[in-house]
Design an enzyme around this catalytic site. Structure first.
Site, PDB file in Angstrom:
ATOM      1  N   ASP A 274       0.868  -1.169   0.000  1.00  0.00           N
ATOM      2  CA  ASP A 274       0.000   0.000   0.000  1.00  0.00           C
ATOM      3  C   ASP A 274       0.905   1.219   0.000  1.00  0.00           C
ATOM      4  O   ASP A 274       2.072   1.155   0.391  1.00  0.00           O
ATOM      5  CB  ASP A 274      -0.917  -0.003   1.221  1.00  0.00           C
ATOM      6  CG  ASP A 274      -2.165   0.843   1.003  1.00  0.00           C
ATOM      7  OD1 ASP A 274      -2.171   1.667   0.068  1.00  0.00           O
ATOM      8  OD2 ASP A 274      -3.128   0.683   1.769  1.00  0.00           O
ATOM      9  N   TRP A 275       0.397   2.349  -0.448  1.00  0.00           N
ATOM     10  CA  TRP A 275       1.229   3.530  -0.666  1.00  0.00           C
ATOM     11  C   TRP A 275       1.790   4.029   0.673  1.00  0.00           C
ATOM     12  O   TRP A 275       1.060   4.526   1.516  1.00  0.00           O
ATOM     13  CB  TRP A 275       0.417   4.598  -1.373  1.00  0.00           C
ATOM     14  CG  TRP A 275       0.512   4.546  -2.880  1.00  0.00           C
ATOM     15  CD1 TRP A 275       0.793   5.596  -3.706  1.00  0.00           C
ATOM     16  CD2 TRP A 275       0.336   3.411  -3.745  1.00  0.00           C
ATOM     17  NE1 TRP A 275       0.809   5.181  -5.020  1.00  0.00           N
ATOM     18  CE2 TRP A 275       0.539   3.847  -5.070  1.00  0.00           C
ATOM     19  CE3 TRP A 275       0.059   2.069  -3.538  1.00  0.00           C
ATOM     20  CZ2 TRP A 275       0.459   2.996  -6.182  1.00  0.00           C
ATOM     21  CZ3 TRP A 275      -0.023   1.216  -4.639  1.00  0.00           C
ATOM     22  CH2 TRP A 275       0.175   1.673  -5.928  1.00  0.00           C
TER      23      TRP A 275
END
Length: 754
Positions: A274-275
């Site tokens: 995930d970012w």
């Protein structure tokens, strides 16, 4: 950005052309769906050939981002860049290379499809396939190779701000719905990226929550949908979650990624962070992360000037290899997976896709209509009865009748080509037969922009709360019907990424408004716009309640069709709607939102309720929800009868066929969802009273009867045995429970597992 195809070694790395187009009718339409064929043997040959030609720098280059949403290819070998994009409900508008600021393009609008809670509420896998296929076509047209979705985390608490992006509380329902979504999406040569793996069940302090959960609850409740995505849908990528499990961040978690995902499930795709979800080079190298995105997400003014080269899997990893700290064994495994993804997407022979087509709007409308749930309909107030010699008056009340809901909520925020509001939908539908007036009723979020996308709406209203209610009540007294559009919106601490709701109550004094309207008019219809359950202290005073979800571009049309009877509602709740938070295990046991670890910046959140989530908890503790899991009414009536089993006794290798007759006993065509639950009469471990293990949606004309058949196999009878770390089906007697909601199971029949 797709370039450098015709160069050296192109004969080894040319675009992959499927040998044939498989023809399947997984969308239930007359038009066959061309399904992308994964020619594994040819892909593996190309992967090994490309890997053998890559330099160390090229290998490092493909396992981390080069911009907000892209990873570099290998131009020297004809491998183009890989482009990702949010989200699960539509293709997010493009941002600048290094910033979250909008790129200012004129061709990056999209069709906004219903949120995934609505899709799950259709209880129709054909709708899931249609959804994925349509969304994949839009992503393909926009040049995207990986779409970051769908989300399949479990609805553990109604306060989770991101529940609207997920598919409810039940692992069987979620698993059944996610598989056709992925197949439909990937039929375009666009990868699904199932998220957020795993245990990302609330948003508050999501980077710091360490989940403590039993192995049994992990495998029975929280992992099945991810497992189905891997083993049944053959998903090409998975996104790790922000939270921790077993004291390791899930984007580089040895148990979740190496042991379960890659070893036990044989996942051959790519694990994407995930970012900003990666935190350590050593863990990222060893614990299963394949592609790193979003670290130092502001690459211009935060972190370092060449942020992407300083990702954990970039220069620090390369230096570790050159110094002898790491070998290339882990690196080559990561690169193989990335190359496999490239040959399935960027290097595949794909079509051009479609953007904002009539077919996509029709799909969005059909999904929305099937997902809208009629929760309550005392006195058959719905559908609206507007015929007669006298022109009727319909008063529409509520900010949610006019507020655009496709903008906001986090990464799923969209730049929709158009969004038809509920008010506009009703006005268009009733323009020739009724007078439609509007009153605001309450003022909530008057902002109209998110991440650079602006709705253009000016929702400011200076009236006091008391005046807003008084004005609505005055008009309600003169109306034949009052339709209130309320609930939540996509502001912070409501249905939005990054924070959870602070209370189970509806915001903006809506309870007071609805109570006052119910006293002024006997025909009040409340349409709840949300992805979550809300408290309804006025439930018994309002004859009709509809769950309207966030349903995207065609919201107004779909809601008007259901309210006016053009579409017969057939949606069923994908989660239990509790009367209060005390009826939810996570809250009754005081485990949400966890406890700060002394001396550390970590929150330990123990899932003490274990496997008892949703209706499982309600059954065990005999609570009475406002609306049960699987509940949903219709404008017609149905009768279930003639339950029969193919055998009175089976072995673990047999399949039990369950047949039931469904009759439409009313005067309108409609659809019913036949739900099958299994009760284990006696077990060596504590088991829920019942668990969903099958369902079928059947469409019937008035008076028509159809036989519905479902099957039960060993997996539907098994529990996860923690002593052996394996699934176990114990011999004994079981009961099949069949009905149309978890609290309305009218048929039952027993059988024996030998």
């Amino acid at each position: 950005m797709k370039q450098h195809f015709a160069i050296a070694f192109a004969f080894m790395l040319t675009a992959f052309s499927p040998a044939a187009q498989a023809q399947k009718h997984c969308c239930g339409s007359k038009t066959a769906l061309p399904v992308y064929l994964d020619d594994t043997k040819n892909i593996e040959q190309r992967v090994e050939d490309a890997l053998s030609r890559m330099t160390l720098d090229e290998k490092i280059g493909v396992i981390h981002a080069q911009s907000k949403f892209s990873a570099r290819g290998v131009p020297r070998l004809g491998l183009p860049d890989l482009w990702t994009d949010d989200g699960p409900h539509g293709v997010r508008p493009d941002v600048l290379w290094d910033e979250w600021v909008q790129a200012g393009q004129s061709n990056d609008s999209c069709v906004a499809f219903p949120a995934l809670t609505c899709l799950a509420a259709t209880w129709n896998p054909h709708m899931a396939c249609l959804y994925g296929r349509s969304l994949g076509e839009e992503a393909l047209y926009r040049g995207k190779d990986v779409l970051l979705g769908p989300g399949v985390n479990i609805y553990r608490t109604p306060l989770n701000g991101r529940n609207f992006e997920y598919m409810g509380e039940d692992p069987w329902l979620t698993s059944t719905m996610v598989v056709p979504y992925i197949k439909g999406l990937q039929s375009n040569g666009v990868a699904a990226c199932v998220k957020h793996y795993a245990l990302n069940d609330d948003e508050e302090n999501r980077h710091k929550v360490n989940v403590i959960v039993s192995d049994r609850a992990l495998h029975e409740i929280y992992l099945p949908a991810f497992k189905a995505a891997v083993q049944k849908a053959h998903v090409w990528s998975i996104m790790g979650s922000y939270n921790l499990y077993n004291n390791e961040h899930n984007c580089h978690n040895d148990i979740l990624l190496n042991k379960i995902l890659k070893h036990d499930w044989n996942f051959d795709g790519v694990v994407v962070s995930d970012w900003g979800g990666a935190h350590d080079t050593d863990q990222a190298v060893k614990n299963g992360l394949d592609m790193e995105f979003g670290t130092w997400t502001n690459g211009l003014s935060k972190g370092t000037s060449n942020a992407y080269d300083n990702y954990y899997l970039a220069m620090p990893y390369k230096k570790g290899i050159l110094s002898g700290k790491y070998t290339e064994k882990e690196l080559n495994d990561k690169v193989r997976r990335v190359l496999r993804l490239y040959f399935r997407t960027t290097m595949a022979k794909r079509g051009h896709g479609f953007l904002c087509s009539e077919a996509h709007y029709e799909a969005a409308k059909d999904i929305a209509e099937e997902g809208i749930v009629l929760l309550q309909n005392k006195g058959n107030v719905l559908p609206l009865q507007l015929n007669g010699s006298k022109r009727k008056k319909v008063l529409v009340v509520g900010e949610n009748a006019i507020k655009m809901m496709t903008v906001g909520g986090g990464s799923s925020s969209l730049k929709a080509q158009h969004e038809i509001s509920p008010l506009q939908g009703l006005r268009d539908r009733l323009k020739d037969i009724a007078e439609v007036e509007y009153e605001r009723g309450y003022v909530g979020d008057t902002t109209g922009n998110y991440n650079g996308v602006t709705t253009g709406q000016d929702l400011r209203d200076n009236r006091s709360k008391q005046q807003l209610i008084a004005d609505a009540v005055a008009k309600a007294k003169e109306a034949d019907y009052v339709v209130v559009f309320g609930g939540l919106n996509k502001s912070e601490h409501q249905d939005a990424e990054g924070n959870d709701r602070k209370t189970y109550d509806m915001p903006y004094a809506q309870d007071e408004l609805v109570g006052a309207l119910a006293k002024a008019n006997k025909n009040v219809v409340f349409v709840n716009i949300s992805g979550n359950a809300v408290a309804m202290p006025w439930k018994n005073a309002v004859p009709a309640i509809v769950q309207g979800w966030f349903i995207g571009s065609e919201a107004g049309k779909a809601l008007a069709a259901v309210l006016c009877g053009d579409a017969n509602p057939s949606g069923k709740l994908p989660f239990t709607w509790p009367a209060s938070l005390n009826d939810v295990g996570a809250h009754a046991l005081g485990t949400y939102p966890g406890t700060w670890r002394k001396g550390h910046k970590i929150i330990d959140e123990e899932y003490k309720e274990g496997i008892y989530v949703g209706y499982r908890w309600a059954d065990a503790h005999k609570t009475h929800p406002l609306f049960a899991f699987g509940h949903g009414l219709s404008y017609t009536t149905f009768k279930l009868s003639n339950l029969s089993l193919s055998s009175a006794a089976i072995t673990a290798n047999d399949t039990l066929r369950v047949k039931v007759s469904v009759t439409n006993t009313g005067k309108r065509a409609g659809a019913e969802v036949v739900q099958l639950y299994i009760h284990d009469d006696k077990a060596s471990v504590d088991r829920p009273y019942k668990e969903l293990k099958g369902f079928r949606k059947v469409f019937l004309q008035p008076g028509e009867t159809k036989d519905v058949e479902m099957t039960i196999a060993k997996d539907a009878l098994s529990f996860y045995d923690e002593t052996t770390a394996a699934w176990k089906a114990e011999p004994g007697t079981f009961t099949v429970l069949v009905g149309n909601a978890s609290d309305n199971l009218t048929l039952r029949k027993g059988f024996t597992l030998k």
